[in-house]
Design a protein around this motif. Structure first.
Motif, PDB file in Angstrom:
ATOM      1  N   LYS A 120       0.830  -1.213   0.000  1.00  0.00           N
ATOM      2  CA  LYS A 120       0.000   0.000   0.000  1.00  0.00           C
ATOM      3  C   LYS A 120       0.861   1.259   0.000  1.00  0.00           C
ATOM      4  O   LYS A 120       0.599   2.215  -0.738  1.00  0.00           O
TER       5      LYS A 120
ATOM      6  N   ARG B 198       2.432   2.019  -3.438  1.00  0.00           N
ATOM      7  CA  ARG B 198       1.478   2.584  -4.399  1.00  0.00           C
ATOM      8  C   ARG B 198       1.022   3.984  -3.990  1.00  0.00           C
ATOM      9  O   ARG B 198       0.789   4.839  -4.849  1.00  0.00           O
ATOM     10  N   GLN B 199       0.927   4.236  -2.694  1.00  0.00           N
ATOM     11  CA  GLN B 199       0.551   5.579  -2.240  1.00  0.00           C
ATOM     12  C   GLN B 199       1.619   6.609  -2.587  1.00  0.00           C
ATOM     13  O   GLN B 199       1.309   7.786  -2.812  1.00  0.00           O
ATOM     14  N   ASN B 200       2.880   6.172  -2.641  1.00  0.00           N
ATOM     15  CA  ASN B 200       3.996   7.078  -2.944  1.00  0.00           C
ATOM     16  C   ASN B 200       4.489   6.951  -4.377  1.00  0.00           C
ATOM     17  O   ASN B 200       5.550   7.483  -4.711  1.00  0.00           O
ATOM     18  N   ALA B 201       3.729   6.272  -5.206  1.00  0.00           N
ATOM     19  CA  ALA B 201       4.192   5.935  -6.553  1.00  0.00           C
ATOM     20  C   ALA B 201       4.577   7.162  -7.367  1.00  0.00           C
ATOM     21  O   ALA B 201       5.628   7.180  -8.027  1.00  0.00           O
ATOM     22  N   THR B 202       3.760   8.192  -7.356  1.00  0.00           N
ATOM     23  CA  THR B 202       4.068   9.380  -8.156  1.00  0.00           C
ATOM     24  C   THR B 202       5.361  10.017  -7.701  1.00  0.00           C
ATOM     25  O   THR B 202       6.241  10.348  -8.513  1.00  0.00           O
TER      26      THR B 202
ATOM     27  N   ASP C 121       5.187   3.145 -11.454  1.00  0.00           N
ATOM     28  CA  ASP C 121       3.867   2.870 -12.014  1.00  0.00           C
ATOM     29  C   ASP C 121       3.117   1.948 -11.058  1.00  0.00           C
ATOM     30  O   ASP C 121       3.644   0.902 -10.651  1.00  0.00           O
ATOM     31  N   THR C 122       1.899   2.298 -10.718  1.00  0.00           N
ATOM     32  CA  THR C 122       1.164   1.519  -9.727  1.00  0.00           C
ATOM     33  C   THR C 122       0.853   0.109 -10.189  1.00  0.00           C
ATOM     34  O   THR C 122       0.550  -0.769  -9.371  1.00  0.00           O
ATOM     35  N   ASP C 123       0.918  -0.150 -11.497  1.00  0.00           N
ATOM     36  CA  ASP C 123       0.670  -1.502 -12.007  1.00  0.00           C
ATOM     37  C   ASP C 123       1.957  -2.229 -12.370  1.00  0.00           C
ATOM     38  O   ASP C 123       1.962  -3.208 -13.110  1.00  0.00           O
TER      39      ASP C 123
ATOM     40  N   VAL D  28       4.329  -3.030  -9.666  1.00  0.00           N
ATOM     41  CA  VAL D  28       4.876  -3.242  -8.328  1.00  0.00           C
ATOM     42  C   VAL D  28       4.817  -4.726  -7.986  1.00  0.00           C
ATOM     43  O   VAL D  28       3.741  -5.319  -7.888  1.00  0.00           O
TER      44      VAL D  28
ATOM     45  N   GLU E 244      -6.017  -3.703  -3.132  1.00  0.00           N
ATOM     46  CA  GLU E 244      -4.942  -2.713  -3.014  1.00  0.00           C
ATOM     47  C   GLU E 244      -3.556  -3.341  -2.923  1.00  0.00           C
ATOM     48  O   GLU E 244      -2.561  -2.645  -3.123  1.00  0.00           O
TER      49      GLU E 244
ATOM     50  N   ASP F 298       2.029  -7.264  -8.820  1.00  0.00           N
ATOM     51  CA  ASP F 298       1.892  -7.439 -10.267  1.00  0.00           C
ATOM     52  C   ASP F 298       2.765  -8.580 -10.772  1.00  0.00           C
ATOM     53  O   ASP F 298       2.553  -9.082 -11.880  1.00  0.00           O
TER      54      ASP F 298
END
Length: 293
Positions: free
Chosen positions: A136, A139-143, A148-150, A152, A174, A178
């Protein structure tokens, strides 16, 4: 995007150099740690052949990021092994995070709680809780981290491989990886081929049949299990190769894309296996596989 891997010499040099500005440590649970009970235990670490952490009280992720210009958008949550009794934190953790950076991949080491009775209410729940929370946070810090959130995935060694496989078969929306890489992993909790130390530490002395089945990853595979990479050695006396063979069979039955590399020798717990030339190329096979994700 085609990536050019760094040479082995450069990669080894990376391990020896300080990573100024390249890594940060974030607590998994900034407020209340779930499933925790009051305890007099304190976290301990010692350096022998690797940094060994015991009695984890402050679960965290240690984040190593490639430079923005070389970032591929991929990230790997790394679960060190240690039989659910310790974490082999460098050898099966930070060394690989730095290595992944050489391929433009974020390497994020999970310092997860170990399932001892003193500080956990229900011991077997804490490692998977921490793994899910790690996914989690990535993905919350992905930017911010150029991820890329997809893209990980999760990677684990030995008992850390069991935790990675548990995450890959017990995820929610969540926290689904991947992809996953399982390196000489503990897979089954059944007595025929399990690593009994890992099983006892995780599930206790007399686990119920239902709990054994729940934490036997070969029984939990579905068609939605992430694509998987597996490495194991035939002469592994700690974690029998049948762990990986049974996982491969389950993945193949459910038509999950899987790449497996089996070696005649190598034993267990070899990390990069730099002193075993026939085996040391396994990490390059993994790098090649990751480039195709």
């Amino acid at each position: 995007m085609t990536l050019k891997p760094l040479s082995s010499a450069i990669l080894l040099l990376m391990f020896a150099l300080p990573m100024h500005g390249q890594n940060q440590i974030l607590p998994l649970w900034p407020d209340q740690v779930p499933n925790e009970r009051k305890s007099k235990l304190t976290e301990e670490s010692e350096i022998t052949d690797t940094k060994r952490i015991r009695q984890v009280r402050n679960p965290s992720i240690e984040v190593y990021l490639p430079t923005k210009s070389s970032a591929t958008g991929k990230a790997v949550l790394i679960c060190p092994g240690g039989g659910y009794g310790i974490l082999a934190y460098d050898k099966e953790g930070t060394d690989f995070a730095k290595w992944l950076n050489g391929y433009g991949i974020a390497g994020i080491v999970l310092k997860y709680r170990l399932p001892e009775d003193d500080s956990n209410i229900t011991p077997h729940l804490s490692p998977i809780m921490d793994a899910k929370q790690g996914m989690k946070l990535i993905r919350q810090n992905a930017t911010k981290w150029n991820i890329d959130t997809d893209q990980v995935g999760v990677m684990g060694f030995s008992a850390g491989g069991h935790l990675a496989a548990t995450l890959g078969t017990h995820y929610d929306e969540e926290t689904r990886p991947d992809f996953m890489a399982l390196i000489y992993p503990v897979i089954t909790m059944k007595t025929d081929y399990t690593h009994m130390g890992s099983r006892t530490n995780l599930l206790g002395e007399n686990p119920t049949p239902a709990l054994i089945a729940e934490y036997s990853s070969e029984l939990q595979v579905t068609a939605d299990t992430p694509p998987t990479f597996i490495v194991h050695s035939q002469n592994d006396e700690a974690v029998p190769i049948e762990n990986s063979l049974q996982m491969y069979k389950a993945l193949r039955t459910h038509q999950v894309p899987t790449e497996m590399h089996l070696y005649p020798s190598g034993g267990h717990g070899y990390g990069f296996a730099l002193n075993q030339p026939h085996l040391s190329s396994w990490s390059q096979r993994l790098a090649d596989w990751l480039m195709l994700r």
